[in-house]
Structures are given as structure tokens and as C-alpha cells.
Design a protein around this motif. Sequence first.
Motif, mmCIF file in Angstrom:
data_model
loop_
_atom_site.group_PDB
_atom_site.id
_atom_site.type_symbol
_atom_site.label_atom_id
_atom_site.label_comp_id
_atom_site.label_asym_id
_atom_site.label_seq_id
_atom_site.Cartn_x
_atom_site.Cartn_y
_atom_site.Cartn_z
ATOM 1 N N ALA A 103 -26.107 -61.324 -67.650
ATOM 2 C CA ALA A 103 -24.924 -60.811 -68.339
ATOM 3 C C ALA A 103 -25.193 -60.659 -69.831
ATOM 4 C CB ALA A 103 -23.737 -61.747 -68.114
ATOM 5 N N ARG A 104 -25.935 -61.606 -70.391
ATOM 6 C CA ARG A 104 -26.236 -61.544 -71.813
ATOM 7 C C ARG A 104 -27.140 -60.356 -72.122
ATOM 8 N NH1 ARG A 104 -26.968 -67.298 -74.182
ATOM 9 N NH2 ARG A 104 -28.478 -67.430 -72.499
ATOM 10 N N ARG A 107 -24.866 -56.494 -70.924
ATOM 11 C CA ARG A 107 -23.418 -56.674 -71.044
ATOM 12 C C ARG A 107 -22.642 -55.594 -70.303
ATOM 13 N NH1 ARG A 107 -21.981 -59.906 -75.569
ATOM 14 N NH2 ARG A 107 -19.895 -58.994 -75.479
ATOM 15 N N TRP A 111 -20.164 -55.805 -66.956
ATOM 16 C CA TRP A 111 -18.740 -55.436 -66.925
ATOM 17 C C TRP A 111 -18.483 -54.364 -65.887
ATOM 18 C CZ3 TRP A 111 -15.741 -58.888 -68.233
ATOM 19 C CH2 TRP A 111 -15.804 -59.599 -69.433
ATOM 20 N N THR A 166 -19.363 -67.100 -67.727
ATOM 21 C CA THR A 166 -20.058 -65.902 -68.200
ATOM 22 C C THR A 166 -19.084 -64.874 -68.757
ATOM 23 O OG1 THR A 166 -21.783 -66.282 -66.552
ATOM 24 C CG2 THR A 166 -21.638 -64.090 -67.499
ATOM 25 N N SER A 167 -17.998 -64.653 -68.041
ATOM 26 C CA SER A 167 -17.024 -63.664 -68.500
ATOM 27 C C SER A 167 -16.401 -64.075 -69.824
ATOM 28 C CB SER A 167 -15.918 -63.479 -67.451
ATOM 29 O OG SER A 167 -16.470 -63.066 -66.226
ATOM 30 N N LEU A 170 -18.918 -63.793 -72.588
ATOM 31 C CA LEU A 170 -19.206 -62.408 -72.952
ATOM 32 C C LEU A 170 -18.076 -61.777 -73.756
ATOM 33 C CD1 LEU A 170 -21.913 -61.728 -71.780
ATOM 34 C CD2 LEU A 170 -20.851 -60.016 -70.346
ATOM 35 N N SER A 171 -16.864 -62.178 -73.492
ATOM 36 C CA SER A 171 -15.742 -61.592 -74.230
ATOM 37 C C SER A 171 -15.387 -62.423 -75.459
ATOM 38 C CB SER A 171 -14.527 -61.430 -73.321
ATOM 39 O OG SER A 171 -14.102 -62.666 -72.825
ATOM 40 N N ASP B 117 -13.306 -57.586 -76.054
ATOM 41 C CA ASP B 117 -14.370 -58.384 -76.648
ATOM 42 C C ASP B 117 -13.905 -58.851 -78.028
ATOM 43 O OD1 ASP B 117 -16.563 -59.543 -77.687
ATOM 44 O OD2 ASP B 117 -17.949 -57.952 -77.115
#
Lengths: 212, 212
Positions: A103-104, A107, A111, A166-167, A170-171, B117
Motif C-alpha cells: 500500500a505504501r 497508494r 485505493w 493500512t487504510s 494511508l489517509s 488524504d
Amino acid sequence: MAVPEPKKPHHHGNLREALVLAGVQLLEQGGPEALTLRRCAALAGVSHAAPAHHFDGLPGLKLAIAAEGFRRFRNYMVDAEVLGEQTPRGRLKSICRGYLNFARDNRALFWLIFGYDLSEAPSAGLSDVGAYGYAPLRRCCAPFVPAGTAPEVVEAQVWSLVHGFTSLYLSGRFRGACDPADEAAANGLFDAVMALLDALPEQGLGKPGDLA
Amino acid sequence: MAVPEPKKPHHHGNLREALVLAGVQLLEQGGPEALTLRRCAALAGVSHAAPAHHFDGLPGLKLAIAAEGFRRFRNYMVDAEVLGEQTPRGRLKSICRGYLNFARDNRALFWLIFGYDLSEAPSAGLSDVGAYGYAPLRRCCAPFVPAGTAPEVVEAQVWSLVHGFTSLYLSGRFRGACDPADEAAANGLFDAVMALLDALPEQGLGKPGDLA
DNA sequence: GCTACAACTTGACAGCGTAAAGATCAGATC
DNA sequence: GATCTGATCTTTACGCTGTCAAGTTGTAGC
């Protein structure tokens, strides 16, 4: 100049794949907003209406890109599983770390994959590759499924925890641990959160015959 | 005809609020795709360029709608907290249930809120209301924070678990438990997943002076 | 009454997804 | 070898989108 393909049915060669790759590239470079039928077409060197023919519109293209992304996603997890500590708990935490790392590093792709609502999408496209990607999770959770418990429960616990972290990461939801530059802080919080999985009892340690 | 407002600075009265409400309505009725500057304007009865003046473009409008959504979100959780079982663990699980219920009742709004984000958004708008909405989580996690542990860790554990489950549920990822009609199956899996929180030791039970 | 300013409206523009119709080419058929 | 067929891709056009610039309308201060 061009690599001679075994089949060159028409002008382009393999436009379908080229469009998906162009889509991934656009996504990674410009974020979700950059993914456009017309830009995909331009990047692949065809007219703007060509993608619609192959994917039946933008939703179809996104689905195809999501499927490709899911394949890469799975590879991240499997690689982490193989490279990490070879114990049941080590493998479990390794795929979770692979989850976060994918995910990193991807990105927009992440999503796209999880923004999809499978219940209303033409699910045939994603559910196949979805089941394919689900296998590593199932495999790594298996040692922690108590007798009489459905494996889906443990899998949902692990998946929820790692996907939620993770979500939110990421946000940018974790104050202080979301600075992309400070990877150490994020990893520290990640490990601390994943420590919750230590509560999962490993099954089969006390074999029948052991002194309880 | 019109309710006399205390301040009626111009033609419309309170267009800002009306546009946000129109946006929420569009979102709930037609999903994320339906949220459009022009449609918002039409629903509020103004010209298509009016929203841009108030919110500085579509991203600004989305931010305002997300803030309003977050306020409702918080209310869901606080209501659940007050109505549920009045023990530390009961309150913790209650707000988690409120989390899921809000998402179920306001799909598009939930996606809008957490699709943002924060690290790249004009965060002033959301981080205020974000901190405001974070308080119930912090309050309910407090009884489970061991001495010497940062409260953020426990909060991240709980938040990750409930947010992950909610997101995966909403995007139809749990085979068999995602049918919107079968709410019981979803709630069953939810309770099973949340059982992981039983591993959090409640602090302050063994007071100094107790036997062990 | 006049000015200054905020709240809108109007009109125009480029970019978007989509659809229909035409061009082009590969391969099967005769 | 000529012709037909169907898939592949192009061209053109349409309506919708967000954004911008300029104009209009109403409000408040002097």
C-alpha cells in the motif's frame, strides 16, 4: 524495433495489456485523478476511443487495472511470507507487513483495488483473482484457527486489523505516524498494533498425548 | 414562505449550508458519482457557478460535506456509547457497533470521509472536526491503556480493527457476510471479529492492595 | 446618493466518457 | 488470387463536468 510477437492480430499487437500498464503508470504518477480513458489511450499511442472497445468503458478498464494490481499485491505478500521468519506467527506477521508495504509503494493502486464495491461490480473479473490473492492469508491464518471455529473468523480478524491500519495510515489518520518521511514511526506503530495478533492462540502446540 | 433568518446577508440566506445539505442528499441517493458541483447548485436552486464561490471548487465542497458527515458519524458513535451496556468493555464495543452502523446507513458519506488524504488536503477543515470526533474513541479506550503505554497504541488497535472490518464489509469483501439483506450474518461476523478486543486487559481492576 | 464590496449569474472553455459510423487489416472461404 | 467477414481501431459528435473571467445584483457604510 518492435519485439516480434507470436500473434500480431492487428495494428498494435497487444493493446489490452498495454492499456492496463499505461493505466497503472498513470495511477502511480498522478494519483486516482490521472487515470483517464483518453490519457491511457494517448500513453499507449492509440486513439481515445480504443480503450472503450476493449474494456467496455472506464469501469471495465478500472476493473482490469484493479485485477493487475491485485496480482502485484499478492506477490508482495507472498514474497514477504517467504522471506520472513519461518514460524506460523512469523509468517502471519510477514504477510501483514507485505500488505502495508504494498500500500505504501502503490497508494493509488491500493485505493483502486479496495475502493471497488464487489457486490455491485461485474464481479467475475475480480473475484477470481480475489480468491487467488486470498490464499496466502488463508494459509497463514490456518495455524491459528481453533477446532470448531470457522477459518473465516480468524481470517476476518487478521484482515480487518491489517487493512484498517493500512487504510488509516494511508489517509493520514494517525497523528505523528503518517509522515511518509518517517517510516520508522509508522513501522513502530504498525508493530504495536499487530501485537494484538499475539492474542491469537497457536493451535496444535499441545498435541494429543502431551501433558495438556 | 421562507423562514425569517436572523441574518439574511444576500439573496439566498444560508447558501453554504444549503449546498452542503444538497451534497449529502446527492451522495446518499446516487453514490459518489452523483456528487457534482452543478447538481448541488441545481438542487439548492442557484446557478452552476455559485458553489465554487463558497467552497473554492469541488475539493472544498467535498471537504465541507466530509466535515458534516464526520459530525453525524460522531453522533452515531456517541449515541451508541450512551445506549449500550455501561461497562468499559461494553462502551468500547458499542462505539464500534456505532461505527459499523453509520457506515451501513451512510455508505457514500463514509467513503467520502475516509477517502480523503489528510496529509495533502487543506487539513484545517477536517482536522478540527476530526479531533472532535476522535474524542469518543479516546475516552472508550482509556480504561484499556496499560501504565507506561501510549494511549495512541490502544486507540490505533481498536480503530484499525473496526475500520478495517467496516471497510471490507462495505466493499463486499467478506464472502457470505456482505449481503445487505442478511444483516444478522454481518453482525455475527462483526461480533466474532470484535472478540479480538477481549484480549485487551482492562486496567485498574487489580487495585493496589488487592490480592495480586 | 454614493461608493465599496460581497453574493451571485452568465457565458465560454477545455477535458471528460460515450456512442455511432467509417476505415483498415487478418484470416477463412471459394 | 479475389472476395467476404469480422475484429480492431479512428473519426466525429454529443452532453456533462469543473473552472475561470466578466458582468449583474443586492447590502452596508459613509
